[in-house]
Enzyme design. Structure first.
Site, PDB file in Angstrom:
ATOM      1  N   TYR A 108      47.747   3.512 -14.753  1.00 24.25           N
ATOM      2  CA  TYR A 108      48.469   4.551 -15.494  1.00 24.25           C
ATOM      3  C   TYR A 108      49.634   4.050 -16.349  1.00 24.25           C
ATOM      4  O   TYR A 108      50.161   4.804 -17.169  1.00 24.25           O
ATOM      5  CB  TYR A 108      49.031   5.587 -14.509  1.00 24.25           C
ATOM      6  CG  TYR A 108      47.998   6.231 -13.627  1.00 24.25           C
ATOM      7  CD1 TYR A 108      47.078   7.139 -14.144  1.00 24.25           C
ATOM      8  CD2 TYR A 108      47.954   5.950 -12.261  1.00 24.25           C
ATOM      9  CE1 TYR A 108      46.142   7.758 -13.332  1.00 24.25           C
ATOM     10  CE2 TYR A 108      47.022   6.556 -11.436  1.00 24.25           C
ATOM     11  CZ  TYR A 108      46.115   7.457 -11.975  1.00 24.25           C
ATOM     12  OH  TYR A 108      45.186   8.050 -11.172  1.00 24.25           O
ATOM     13  N   ALA A 117      53.970   6.753  -7.070  1.00 24.58           N
ATOM     14  CA  ALA A 117      54.076   5.868  -5.902  1.00 24.58           C
ATOM     15  C   ALA A 117      55.385   5.104  -5.958  1.00 24.58           C
ATOM     16  O   ALA A 117      55.891   4.790  -7.038  1.00 24.58           O
ATOM     17  CB  ALA A 117      52.900   4.888  -5.866  1.00 24.58           C
ATOM     18  N   SER A 123      59.601   2.667  -0.242  1.00 29.32           N
ATOM     19  CA  SER A 123      58.618   3.651   0.199  1.00 29.32           C
ATOM     20  C   SER A 123      58.916   4.219   1.580  1.00 29.32           C
ATOM     21  O   SER A 123      59.205   3.481   2.524  1.00 29.32           O
ATOM     22  CB  SER A 123      57.221   3.012   0.235  1.00 29.32           C
ATOM     23  OG  SER A 123      56.283   3.888   0.818  1.00 29.32           O
ATOM     24  N   HIS A 125      56.700   5.430   3.445  1.00 27.69           N
ATOM     25  CA  HIS A 125      55.601   5.018   4.315  1.00 27.69           C
ATOM     26  C   HIS A 125      55.961   3.754   5.096  1.00 27.69           C
ATOM     27  O   HIS A 125      55.490   3.557   6.213  1.00 27.69           O
ATOM     28  CB  HIS A 125      54.322   4.804   3.501  1.00 27.69           C
ATOM     29  CG  HIS A 125      53.660   6.077   3.088  1.00 27.69           C
ATOM     30  ND1 HIS A 125      52.862   6.817   3.941  1.00 27.69           N
ATOM     31  CD2 HIS A 125      53.693   6.761   1.921  1.00 27.69           C
ATOM     32  CE1 HIS A 125      52.417   7.884   3.311  1.00 27.69           C
ATOM     33  NE2 HIS A 125      52.908   7.884   2.080  1.00 27.69           N
ATOM     34  N   ASP A 132      50.638  11.120   4.926  1.00 33.40           N
ATOM     35  CA  ASP A 132      49.889  11.917   3.961  1.00 33.40           C
ATOM     36  C   ASP A 132      48.728  12.551   4.707  1.00 33.40           C
ATOM     37  O   ASP A 132      48.022  11.869   5.453  1.00 33.40           O
ATOM     38  CB  ASP A 132      49.355  11.043   2.828  1.00 33.40           C
ATOM     39  CG  ASP A 132      50.455  10.496   1.937  1.00 33.40           C
ATOM     40  OD1 ASP A 132      51.561  11.061   1.950  1.00 33.40           O
ATOM     41  OD2 ASP A 132      50.200   9.505   1.239  1.00 33.40           O
ATOM     42  N   GLU A 181      54.207  16.776  -4.041  1.00 31.58           N
ATOM     43  CA  GLU A 181      53.226  16.220  -3.110  1.00 31.58           C
ATOM     44  C   GLU A 181      53.179  17.072  -1.841  1.00 31.58           C
ATOM     45  O   GLU A 181      53.838  16.753  -0.846  1.00 31.58           O
ATOM     46  CB  GLU A 181      53.565  14.770  -2.755  1.00 31.58           C
ATOM     47  CG  GLU A 181      53.462  13.806  -3.921  1.00 31.58           C
ATOM     48  CD  GLU A 181      53.572  12.348  -3.492  1.00 31.58           C
ATOM     49  OE1 GLU A 181      53.717  12.087  -2.271  1.00 31.58           O
ATOM     50  OE2 GLU A 181      53.519  11.467  -4.373  1.00 31.58           O
ATOM     51  N   HIS A 184      52.473  15.178   1.520  1.00 29.42           N
ATOM     52  CA  HIS A 184      53.333  14.111   2.038  1.00 29.42           C
ATOM     53  C   HIS A 184      54.353  14.685   3.014  1.00 29.42           C
ATOM     54  O   HIS A 184      55.339  15.320   2.623  1.00 29.42           O
ATOM     55  CB  HIS A 184      54.049  13.404   0.882  1.00 29.42           C
ATOM     56  CG  HIS A 184      54.921  12.259   1.318  1.00 29.42           C
ATOM     57  ND1 HIS A 184      54.552  10.938   1.148  1.00 29.42           N
ATOM     58  CD2 HIS A 184      56.135  12.221   1.911  1.00 29.42           C
ATOM     59  CE1 HIS A 184      55.520  10.144   1.611  1.00 29.42           C
ATOM     60  NE2 HIS A 184      56.496  10.914   2.090  1.00 29.42           N
TER      61      HIS A 184
END
Length: 217
Positions: A108, A117, A123, A125, A132, A181, A184
Protein backbone atom coordinates in the site's frame (compact mmCIF):
# COMPACT_ATOMS: atom_id res chain seq x y z
CA UNK A 1 -9.79 8.26 37.37
CA UNK A 2 -13.00 7.03 38.94
CA UNK A 3 -16.26 6.96 37.02
CA UNK A 4 -17.76 9.66 39.25
CA UNK A 5 -14.81 12.02 38.83
CA UNK A 6 -14.54 11.45 35.08
CA UNK A 7 -18.28 11.92 34.69
CA UNK A 8 -18.06 15.27 36.50
CA UNK A 9 -15.15 16.30 34.29
CA UNK A 10 -17.16 15.54 31.16
CA UNK A 11 -20.35 17.17 32.39
CA UNK A 12 -18.56 20.41 33.27
CA UNK A 13 -16.58 20.45 30.04
CA UNK A 14 -13.35 20.47 31.98
CA UNK A 15 -10.01 19.23 30.71
CA UNK A 16 -9.25 15.69 31.84
CA UNK A 17 -6.61 15.31 34.57
CA UNK A 18 -3.00 14.98 33.34
CA UNK A 19 -1.50 11.54 33.02
CA UNK A 20 0.49 12.00 36.22
CA UNK A 21 -2.74 12.25 38.20
CA UNK A 22 -3.95 8.95 36.80
CA UNK A 23 -0.58 7.20 37.09
CA UNK A 24 -0.33 8.23 40.73
CA UNK A 25 -3.52 6.27 41.36
CA UNK A 26 -1.65 3.09 40.55
CA UNK A 27 -1.53 2.87 36.75
CA UNK A 28 1.83 2.38 35.07
CA UNK A 29 1.49 3.56 31.47
CA UNK A 30 5.16 3.32 30.52
CA UNK A 31 6.52 -0.10 31.52
CA UNK A 32 6.08 -2.70 28.78
CA UNK A 33 4.99 -5.39 31.26
CA UNK A 34 2.23 -3.22 32.77
CA UNK A 35 -1.36 -4.25 32.05
CA UNK A 36 -2.17 -0.61 31.35
CA UNK A 37 0.86 0.26 29.22
CA UNK A 38 -0.05 2.67 26.43
CA UNK A 39 1.65 1.98 23.11
CA UNK A 40 1.09 4.29 20.17
CA UNK A 41 2.96 6.27 17.52
CA UNK A 42 4.38 8.58 20.18
CA UNK A 43 5.05 5.86 22.75
CA UNK A 44 7.48 3.12 21.73
CA UNK A 45 7.74 -0.06 23.78
CA UNK A 46 10.54 -0.02 26.33
CA UNK A 47 12.51 -2.14 25.77
CA UNK A 48 11.83 -2.14 22.04
CA UNK A 49 12.35 -5.89 21.78
CA UNK A 50 10.13 -6.66 24.79
CA UNK A 51 8.93 -10.26 25.13
CA UNK A 52 6.23 -11.02 27.74
CA UNK A 53 7.37 -13.38 30.46
CA UNK A 54 4.22 -15.51 30.46
CA UNK A 55 2.33 -16.32 27.30
CA UNK A 56 -0.65 -18.68 27.33
CA UNK A 57 -2.04 -20.50 24.29
CA UNK A 58 -5.53 -19.49 23.16
CA UNK A 59 -6.70 -21.63 20.24
CA UNK A 60 -3.44 -21.34 18.38
CA UNK A 61 -2.75 -17.75 19.42
CA UNK A 62 -1.01 -16.47 22.56
CA UNK A 63 -1.71 -13.79 25.16
CA UNK A 64 -0.29 -12.75 28.50
CA UNK A 65 -1.70 -14.93 31.29
CA UNK A 66 -4.15 -12.35 32.67
CA UNK A 67 -5.41 -11.40 29.23
CA UNK A 68 -5.67 -15.05 28.18
CA UNK A 69 -7.81 -15.94 31.19
CA UNK A 70 -10.09 -12.98 30.56
CA UNK A 71 -10.34 -13.77 26.85
CA UNK A 72 -11.31 -17.37 27.52
CA UNK A 73 -14.09 -16.20 29.84
CA UNK A 74 -15.21 -13.69 27.21
CA UNK A 75 -15.30 -16.32 24.45
CA UNK A 76 -17.10 -18.89 26.65
CA UNK A 77 -19.78 -16.38 27.55
CA UNK A 78 -20.22 -15.49 23.89
CA UNK A 79 -20.56 -19.15 22.93
CA UNK A 80 -23.17 -19.68 25.65
CA UNK A 81 -25.12 -16.85 24.03
CA UNK A 82 -24.83 -18.49 20.60
CA UNK A 83 -21.96 -16.33 19.31
CA UNK A 84 -18.85 -18.15 18.10
CA UNK A 85 -15.74 -15.98 18.21
CA UNK A 86 -12.45 -16.95 16.59
CA UNK A 87 -9.08 -15.58 17.76
CA UNK A 88 -7.16 -14.39 14.70
CA UNK A 89 -3.98 -12.74 15.96
CA UNK A 90 -2.63 -12.37 19.47
CA UNK A 91 0.98 -11.89 20.51
CA UNK A 92 3.40 -10.92 17.76
CA UNK A 93 7.13 -10.55 18.31
CA UNK A 94 9.16 -7.57 17.12
CA UNK A 95 10.35 -9.53 14.09
CA UNK A 96 6.86 -10.76 13.23
CA UNK A 97 5.53 -7.21 13.39
CA UNK A 98 8.40 -6.02 11.20
CA UNK A 99 7.51 -8.61 8.59
CA UNK A 100 3.81 -7.67 8.68
CA UNK A 101 4.50 -3.95 8.50
CA UNK A 102 6.93 -4.36 5.61
CA UNK A 103 4.34 -6.38 3.69
CA UNK A 104 1.83 -3.54 4.09
CA UNK A 105 4.39 -0.98 2.95
CA UNK A 106 5.10 -3.00 -0.18
CA UNK A 107 1.40 -3.44 -0.87
CA UNK A 108 0.00 0.00 0.00
CA UNK A 109 2.93 2.39 0.45
CA UNK A 110 4.20 3.68 3.78
CA UNK A 111 1.60 6.41 4.35
CA UNK A 112 -1.31 3.98 4.10
CA UNK A 113 0.58 1.20 5.88
CA UNK A 114 0.99 3.50 8.88
CA UNK A 115 -2.80 3.71 9.24
CA UNK A 116 -3.21 -0.07 9.08
CA UNK A 117 -0.34 -1.59 11.07
CA UNK A 118 2.12 -0.44 13.70
CA UNK A 119 5.81 -0.21 13.02
CA UNK A 120 7.88 -2.81 14.91
CA UNK A 121 8.39 -1.72 18.51
CA UNK A 122 5.15 0.29 18.47
CA UNK A 123 2.64 -2.56 18.35
CA UNK A 124 0.14 -3.51 21.03
CA UNK A 125 0.35 -7.09 19.83
CA UNK A 126 3.94 -7.22 21.09
CA UNK A 127 2.66 -6.57 24.63
CA UNK A 128 0.68 -9.81 24.61
CA UNK A 129 -2.42 -7.85 25.65
CA UNK A 130 -4.13 -7.49 22.26
CA UNK A 131 -6.22 -9.95 20.29
CA UNK A 132 -7.73 -9.55 16.85
CA UNK A 133 -10.96 -11.55 16.68
CA UNK A 134 -13.28 -12.78 13.95
CA UNK A 135 -16.44 -14.72 13.29
CA UNK A 136 -16.07 -18.46 12.91
CA UNK A 137 -17.61 -18.07 9.43
CA UNK A 138 -14.92 -15.59 8.39
CA UNK A 139 -17.51 -12.90 7.64
CA UNK A 140 -16.02 -9.39 7.44
CA UNK A 141 -12.65 -10.56 8.75
CA UNK A 142 -10.44 -7.54 9.61
CA UNK A 143 -12.93 -5.17 7.98
CA UNK A 144 -15.02 -2.34 9.41
CA UNK A 145 -18.21 -4.31 8.66
CA UNK A 146 -17.09 -6.74 11.39
CA UNK A 147 -18.79 -4.33 13.81
CA UNK A 148 -22.19 -5.46 12.51
CA UNK A 149 -21.52 -9.19 12.83
CA UNK A 150 -22.47 -11.26 15.90
CA UNK A 151 -18.86 -11.39 17.14
CA UNK A 152 -18.34 -7.68 16.53
CA UNK A 153 -21.50 -6.74 18.38
CA UNK A 154 -20.63 -9.05 21.28
CA UNK A 155 -17.16 -7.54 21.61
CA UNK A 156 -18.49 -3.97 21.58
CA UNK A 157 -21.27 -4.73 24.05
CA UNK A 158 -19.64 -7.18 26.45
CA UNK A 159 -15.86 -6.84 26.07
CA UNK A 160 -15.61 -4.37 28.96
CA UNK A 161 -17.10 -6.95 31.33
CA UNK A 162 -13.91 -8.98 30.90
CA UNK A 163 -11.44 -6.09 30.88
CA UNK A 164 -11.25 -5.46 27.12
CA UNK A 165 -11.77 -2.33 25.06
CA UNK A 166 -12.03 -1.78 21.32
CA UNK A 167 -8.65 -0.09 21.10
CA UNK A 168 -9.15 1.77 17.81
CA UNK A 169 -12.73 3.07 17.95
CA UNK A 170 -14.65 4.72 15.15
CA UNK A 171 -14.04 8.44 14.77
CA UNK A 172 -10.82 8.37 16.80
CA UNK A 173 -8.33 8.13 13.94
CA UNK A 174 -6.96 11.58 14.76
CA UNK A 175 -6.20 10.39 18.28
CA UNK A 176 -5.05 6.80 17.85
CA UNK A 177 -3.51 7.14 14.39
CA UNK A 178 -5.30 4.05 13.08
CA UNK A 179 -8.43 3.42 11.08
CA UNK A 180 -11.44 1.93 12.87
CA UNK A 181 -10.70 -1.64 13.96
CA UNK A 182 -13.76 -3.18 15.65
CA UNK A 183 -11.91 -6.50 15.76
CA UNK A 184 -8.89 -5.28 17.76
CA UNK A 185 -9.45 -5.95 21.45
CA UNK A 186 -7.03 -4.71 24.08
CA UNK A 187 -6.94 -5.97 27.65
CA UNK A 188 -6.63 -3.11 30.15
CA UNK A 189 -8.20 -4.74 33.21
CA UNK A 190 -11.82 -4.66 34.36
CA UNK A 191 -11.60 -1.45 36.40
CA UNK A 192 -10.29 0.64 33.50
CA UNK A 193 -12.56 -1.01 30.91
CA UNK A 194 -15.66 -0.43 33.02
CA UNK A 195 -14.70 3.16 33.82
CA UNK A 196 -14.18 3.90 30.12
CA UNK A 197 -17.62 2.48 29.40
CA UNK A 198 -19.27 4.38 32.25
CA UNK A 199 -17.67 7.70 31.26
CA UNK A 200 -18.10 7.20 27.53
CA UNK A 201 -14.41 7.75 26.83
CA UNK A 202 -13.54 5.52 23.87
CA UNK A 203 -9.83 6.16 23.22
CA UNK A 204 -7.19 5.08 25.72
CA UNK A 205 -5.19 8.26 25.05
CA UNK A 206 -8.18 10.40 26.03
CA UNK A 207 -8.90 8.33 29.13
CA UNK A 208 -5.38 8.69 30.50
CA UNK A 209 -5.00 12.32 29.41
CA UNK A 210 -2.25 11.59 26.90
CA UNK A 211 -1.53 13.61 23.78
CA UNK A 212 -3.07 12.54 20.51
CA UNK A 213 -0.79 10.33 18.41
CA UNK A 214 -1.98 10.45 14.79
CA UNK A 215 1.55 10.28 13.33
CA UNK A 216 4.99 9.06 14.30
CA UNK A 217 7.23 11.65 15.92
Amino acid sequence: MTGAVAGLVLSLGMIAPPVTAVASAGYDLDTASSLQVVVNKHRQLNPTGYVPGSLVAVQGERLRAQAADAYKQFARAAKSAGVNILPISGYRSFSQQASLYDSYVRQYGQATADTLAARPGYSEHQTGLAMDIGNASGTCALQACFANTPAGKWAATHGWEYGFIIRYPTGAEGTTGYTYEPWHMRYVGRAVAQDMKDTGIAALEDYFGLEKAPDYL
